[in-house]
Design an enzyme around this catalytic site. Structure first.
Site, short mmCIF file in Angstrom:
data_model
loop_
_atom_site.label_atom_id
_atom_site.label_comp_id
_atom_site.label_asym_id
_atom_site.label_seq_id
_atom_site.Cartn_x
_atom_site.Cartn_y
_atom_site.Cartn_z
CD GLU A 115 79.00 57.74 -15.36
OE1 GLU A 115 79.73 57.94 -16.35
OE2 GLU A 115 77.77 57.62 -15.42
CD GLN A 152 78.28 60.20 -6.68
OE1 GLN A 152 78.25 59.98 -7.87
NE2 GLN A 152 77.34 59.77 -5.86
CB ILE A 184 87.34 67.47 -4.77
CG1 ILE A 184 88.21 66.51 -5.59
CG2 ILE A 184 86.30 66.71 -3.96
CD1 ILE A 184 87.50 65.76 -6.71
#
Lengths: 735, 316, 197
Positions: free
Chosen positions: A695, A628, A619
């Site tokens: 996503e 996100q 990350i």
């Protein structure tokens, strides 16, 4: 730089800047309103005129006659552009429908004219004076009605093929426990907050476009094709993008019409798509009908799994690839997937955040919940029993890293999963029925070629240039962190310049590939710059350590800035990938946990708690990565509970085409959201050892909401969104 | 938006005169609906009369023990008024459930009553709509009608009145005060303000041309337990699928008006007589003449269940 | 004409309009003066110009965003005479003599307003397009709670108001964030509210 071997130790592993939860470097500009978006470039070129788009009033047919004279004569009008004035236009590779209609109309609100005037008010008023007579044609607008005519998608892309492993039919027939259900997801709209907008200015043959686009190089390429001019003559500038979610991946009508308007008006023209036009004029996530069959042993081992999906698009378009995840998520020896594409005359379907997986998992992960119940198993235990470390279609091909089990274990502990009642409808809190649900998150990690240029000046300032975009994802910040780490400086010494086609071509923002790929490109350029610095300082670059603004080798230590004393040094490179994504399946994983309350009387659902545990490689910035994920969870909550483009099947358009009609979640819909990232690095993905995360957060979350609603009420709704009208008459009797 | 001239008169009489002088004029108050519609040319006045300077923005007690609310009192101000919060809680609640904080800061009492339907076909000028263009047809019938009306509608129009505030005012027996261009004034019971569509859905109220709402008057407090329950997909900033405004007395008697189901706040005398017998009886009286579409038939059981919950809440 | 509109229907009576007649859609212009972020500004504007477009296109104060132009998103929120409004649904000429505070008037990159600072710290935004509206709204919301204005989620209409996460969520619901930063925005606003005491 070619990345074709797993990443070894490299300067990023020092984690002095990368991996830290830094505030966004573009934050102060965004919170003060000084980050300037496409329509706000008042000072870049003088004499800007205003364009206003008129959209077609029919879904399919021809323009019979169009009288633009009243608009031309209207006060302040400089030019009117229609297909007639525009001359020959080609279509960009990535567009399905043309961006300017005439004489054919391919979908509702397809642009038919642009009016250019001295002021916005004049352009808008004049546009309404254009009278268009249409010859409407019959069209197909109903997916369910068109399903029987649907065909296997055409094209060379192997991901569109039917898949088949073992003997699904036989294994399914023989399975002692089985499920065969059909699920539907509706058409959805990106509904990003900044409408599509472009300022276009011609200088001779050269065209500059200040626009809002996720993929700068795709935009340049498709614009060159559309206008039939050399790519070199077009420059796109897209420094700030007010949300995209896939809706700004492609060239859209604002760009083309601004350019045509500017040519006709002989001065710069800016165009924004008015909100009520956007939904039908641009692209959307197509609706799906999905049939899932799962067969298991009595103990819950999957022996047969099938996923078929039907979706529609305009002629020449593609399917929603909703079966992709089912090829990889769970084990099972006998399996098949297939997609069928119907021709529909609705507006163009295309990518929206996690295309394929988002609607696919809404179905698959509800089916898994139903199957667990049939088996009398805990839904997490059922999933873990069918976990796999290899590609189920090709067992010789391992996942580069797969920690789905740990996501579930960490999440269930944190969320208090053990308190869930396996029998639905058991937990009551006043007027509310309360339930919890879970779902797996899964999204493939895509890697894309990406370039950057990094330079160092005599003040020790490092400047990164790449055409990468920041659509809210945090690109500015993680790119700055990458350069800072590589050159051993603080982030305050790094300047990041993005979104300009004058810079090296990057991966762009899409498919959750942007974060990992674009920073890997910056890494590659930084390696070149480090070599240049070392050479300048007379140091062996393999020994050099860049830290604290200095370059050390052995017992020598020199200020970094001194390398640029004689002039700036530049490193430019592109990361390119070998076949590590072929030899290893690279994916990201997570587990979503959701608690809902459903009003016992009205069946209104309100989300009380949300947790996502994600395993997505390194990350790069936990703060922006977390954002996100929560953002994607929010969009997934909308998909589960309220988002649906209402199709008028007679007239062929999305009726609720504004932000009042198309409801997306508001503050009051979203509780505090918790996100946990498992600590991991994936050396197969890139030198950054990171994977995509933008996503992953939307994948599966809708099913977790649906499963929580089932747990609360005992009512299973297989047609999204799960609105109160679908629950109401089946609600348990009020106690 | 068509070009328009603009004036800002200083008194209701001047406003009425201005209106009488210009047949294509419109009054503008908060502007939150009118400008929205003007941008789409659903409304196309060539002259605007800004009524924000008429001094109609106060809330005064009446001799009868009620409240007289100026037409220009903002929704926020009205919802926050201590007397309204104490004695007319259903009105405060209804207002606070509507729109957003920003919109309530500008939207006015009279403008809220006169806002137009949010039917998506009314909003799309490429689609037939009898309300927008008389005689062109109703696209909503047979189209996307989930949000639309189930009762009081006609074959020409199934639009609903979108206000929350009006539903509460209806249950409070409010009356509307107006001034006409000839300076005469009149009082209209709120229940009589809005017309049912019949075959002329473009005629939405009984107001005459140039008639200006100056105030809404509430009778003396009705007491009882006052509840406004709004049901919607989104938790906030959304129009009602249905809403229930109720005033329930200790003996179980009471009043009820329903929002989101009809071209006006829906209140039926017979339903109130049935109220002590429960939600089922009341709902069946409310919807005796209902003609829902396939897509919005759920509103009938939804109202019944919501009313049942409201009555239970009132009892507890 | 149809009997509807903001306030009432109007008559189809003959007679000359007192105001400048409109011919062939020629724009009508008017002068408007207002204080914007403490500075007096006078503009000659087409009467059709919204406050939003006056700020963005005429004063080039582009911090205030146009997300929908129809009061459906909240991106255009500014503070006028102490109250937050949607600047897209008010005409500039209706705002004669008012005091407007936009995002540019709250703070600058080098001198952030506490709310701006909190949004950065809590990552209360992603793409940044709804952000100025969220921040103007947040500043006004805390004032509204202080002023005792109730909300839809206020349990007792007659009791004193208090800041809570539920109150913040409800009151900010007129500001849509499609990036979905809500959870972080609530953290930012709660942080500022806590510091204000």
């Amino acid at each position: 730089m070619k990345f074709d071997k797993p990443a070894a130790d490299n300067p990023i592993d020092r984690l002095q800047v990368v991996g830290k939860p830094l505030d966004r470097i573009d934050g102060p500009r965004k919170v003060t309103g000084t980050a300037r978006y496409a329509y706000e470039q008042h000072d870049v070129v003088p004499g800007q005129a205003y364009g206003y788009v008129l959209g077609a009033g029919i879904a399919k047919g021809r323009i019979g006659a169009m009288d633009v004279e009243p608009a031309r004569r209207a006060p302040g009008v400089i030019a009117v552009v229609t297909a007639k004035e525009a001359g020959a236009l080609k279509k960009g590779k990535r567009n399905t429908a043309r961006l300017l209609a005439g004489p054919e109309v391919e979908h509702y609100h397809q642009a038919v004219a642009l009016v250019v005037a001295e002021s916005f008010e004049q352009a808008r008023a004049a546009a309404s004076l254009i009278k268009v007579e249409y010859a409407a044609a019959e069209g197909a607008f109903d997916l369910k009605a068109a399903m029987n005519e649907a065909k296997k998608p055409e094209g060379d892309d192997p991901s569109l093929d039917d898949t088949k492993v073992g003997d699904f039919a036989g294994a399914f027939a023989a399975a002692p426990v089985k499920l065969d259900e059909t699920y539907t997801t509706p058409d959805e709209s990106h509904a990003m907050m900044e409408p599509h907008a472009t300022l276009a200015a011609w200088e001779g043959e050269r065209l500059t476009l200040w626009t809002s686009n996720q993929m700068v190089d795709w935009g340049v390429t498709d614009m060159a094709t559309t206008l039939g001019i050399p790519k070199e003559n077009i420059r796109i500038v897209s420094p700030f993008i007010g949300g995209g979610f896939g809706g700004k991946l492609f060239l859209r009508s604002d760009v083309l019409l601004a350019a045509l308007g500017a040519r006709a008006a002989r001065r710069p023209v800016k165009v924004t798509l008015q909100r009520p036009l956007m939904i039908n004029n641009t692209t959307h996530r197509p609706a799906t009908v999905q049939r899932i069959r799962i067969g298991t042993t009595g103990e819950g081992k999957i022996t047969a799994i099938a996923h078929e999906s039907w979706s529609g698009d305009l002629p020449g378009g593609g399917p929603e690839v909703a079966v992709q995840q089912t090829r990889l998520l769970y084990a099972g020896a006998n399996r098949m997937t297939a997609m069928r594409l119907a021709e529909l005359d609705l507006p163009e379907g295309n990518a929206m955040r996690a295309p394929g997986e988002a609607p696919g998992l809404m179905a698959l992960e509800m089916a898994m919940d139903e199957m667990a119940e049939k088996l009398g198993m805990d839904p997490i235990a059922f999933r873990l029993l069918n976990d796999t470390q290899v590609d189920p279609e090709k067992p010789e091909r391992p996942f580069s890293m797969r920690r789905l089990d740990e996501c579930f274990r960490v999440g269930s502990e944190r969320f208090g999963w053990s308190r869930r009642s396996a029998r639905p409808g058991q937990q009551r809190d006043g007027n509310w029925l309360v339930g919890i649900g879970v779902a797996a998150a899964f999204r493939n990690n895509l890697v894309m070629k990406s370039g950057a240029r990094v330079s160092l000046d005599a003040q020790g300032i490092v400047t990164v240039e790449t055409d990468m975009t920041d659509i809210g994802t945090g690109s500015y910040t993680i790119i700055g962190q990458t350069a800072a780490e590589m050159l051993g400086v603080g982030i305050d010494k790094v300047v990041v310049k993005l979104g300009d086609s004058a810079f090296p071509v990057s991966a762009g923002s899409g498919g959750q590939w942007g974060g990992n790929s674009s920073t890997a490109g910056v890494y590659a350029a930084c390696v070149k710059l480090r070599e240049a610095v070392a050479q300048k300082l007379g140091i062996n670059s393999t020994e050099a350590i860049f830290a604290n603004g200095e370059v050390k080798a052995g017992n020598r230590s020199l200020p970094l800035a001194s390398a640029a004393e004689a002039g700036p040094l530049t490193g430019e490179d592109t990361i390119e990938y070998g076949d590590l994504d072929k030899t290893h399946q690279q994916s990201t994983f997570g587990a979503h946990f959701v608690e809902v309350a459903v009003d016992a009387a009205t069946a209104e659902t309100r989300i009380r708690r949300m947790l996502a545990v994600c395993a997505a490689g390194r990350i790069l910035n936990p703060k922006t990565a977390r954002s996100q994920v929560i953002g994607a969870m929010t969009m997934g909550a909308g998909a589960a509970l309220m988002e649906e483009l209402a199709v008028d099947k007679r007239r062929g358009f999305f009726v609720n085409h504004d932000l009042a009609g198309y409801e997306v979640p508001v503050h009051a819909d979203i509780p505090h959201q918790e996100v946990v990232f498992l600590d991991e690095t994936d050396p197969m993905s890139s030198p950054m050892k990171a994977k995509g995360v933008g996503e992953l957060g939307i994948c599966g979350v809708g099913a977790a909401v649906a499963n929580a609603i089932y747990n609360a009420t005992g009512v299973r709704v297989r047609d999204y969104p799960i609105t109160l009208d679908k629950l109401l008459t089946r609600m348990p009797d009020a106690a | 938006m068509r070009a328009f001239s603009y004036e800002k008169p200083a008194s209701p009489a001047e406003a009425a005169t201005a209106a009488s002088r210009n047949p294509e004029a419109k009054f503008i108050a908060g502007g939150t609906n009118l400008l929205d519609l003007m941008k789409l040319e659903i409304e196309a006045p060539t002259h605007l009369i800004d009524v924000n300077g008429l001094g109609l923005d106060t809330i005064e007690p009446t001799q009868e023990g009620g409240l007289r609310i100026g037409a220009l009192v903002r929704n926020t101000t009205l919802a926050a008024d201590q007397r309204v919060r104490r004695d007319y809680a259903v009105l405060s609640r209804a207002l606070l459930s509507g729109a957003s904080g920003q919109l309530r800061n500008r939207a006015t009492t009279a403008g809220n009553l006169l806002q137009r339907t949010r039917c998506p076909y009314f909003y799309d000028t490429a689609q037939p709509c009898n309300k927008r263009q008389p005689g062109s047809g109703c696209s909503a019938l047979g189209g996307f009608s989930r949000q639309l009306g189930v009762v009081g509608t006609s074959d020409a129009c199934i639009a609903t009145h979108p206000s929350d505030m009006a539903v509460a005012m209806r249950v409070l027996d409010a009356t509307v005060e107006t001034v006409k261009p000839d300076a005469s004034t009149r009082t209209i019971p709120l229940g009589d303000l809005h017309r049912l569509p019949g075959d002329s859905p473009h005629l939405e109220t009984v107001l005459e041309k140039g008639e200006l709402i100056t105030a809404v008057t509430l009778p003396k407090p009705a007491g009882g337990t006052q509840i406004y329950r709004k049901v919607r997909d989104r938790a906030s900033y959304a129009f009602a699928l249905i809403s229930v405004a109720a005033i329930v007395q200790r003996d179980g008697s009471g009043r009820v008006a329903i929002g989101g189901v009809a071209p006006k706040p829906w209140r039926v005398e017979k339903a109130e007589a049935e109220l002590p017998r429960g939600a089922k009886a009341a709902a069946s009286a409310l919807f005796a003449d209902a003609r829902p579409t396939h897509e919005n038939a759920f509103k009938l059981p939804l109202v019944e269940r919501t009313l049942d919950a409201v009555l239970a809440q009132a009892r507890s | 004409m149809v009997a509807a509109g903001a306030c009432a229907a109007l008559p189809a009576m003959p007679g000359a309009a007192r105001a400048q007649p409109v011919s062939r859609g020629e724009p009508v212009t008017a002068s408007v003066s207002m204080s914007v972020n403490g500075e007096n500004r006078t503009l000659q504007l087409d009467t059709r110009t919204t406050l939003l477009d006056a700020l963005r296109e005429h004063l080039h104060l582009t911090g205030t965003k146009k997300g929908c132009d129809h009061g459906q998103c909240g991106a255009c929120t500014v503070i006028v005479d102490g109250q937050r409004i949607n600047s897209c649904l008010t005409l500039a000429i209706m705002n004669q003599g008012v005091q407007v505070t936009t995002i540019e008037g709250l703070g600058t990159v080098d001198d952030l307003h506490p709310m701006q600072e909190a949004f950065v710290k809590h990552d209360g935004f992603q793409c940044g397009y709804c952000t100025p509206g969220q921040i103007c709204s947040s500043v006004a919301v805390l004032d509204e709670i202080k002023a005792g204005i109730p909300s839809h989620v206020t349990a007792d209409l007659t009791a004193p108001m208090a800041v809570s996460e539920a109150e913040i969520r409800e009151r900010l619901s007129g500001n849509i964030c499609r990036c979905g930063a809500y959870s972080n925005i609530v953290a930012a606003v709660s942080d500022v509210a806590g510091r204000q005491g």
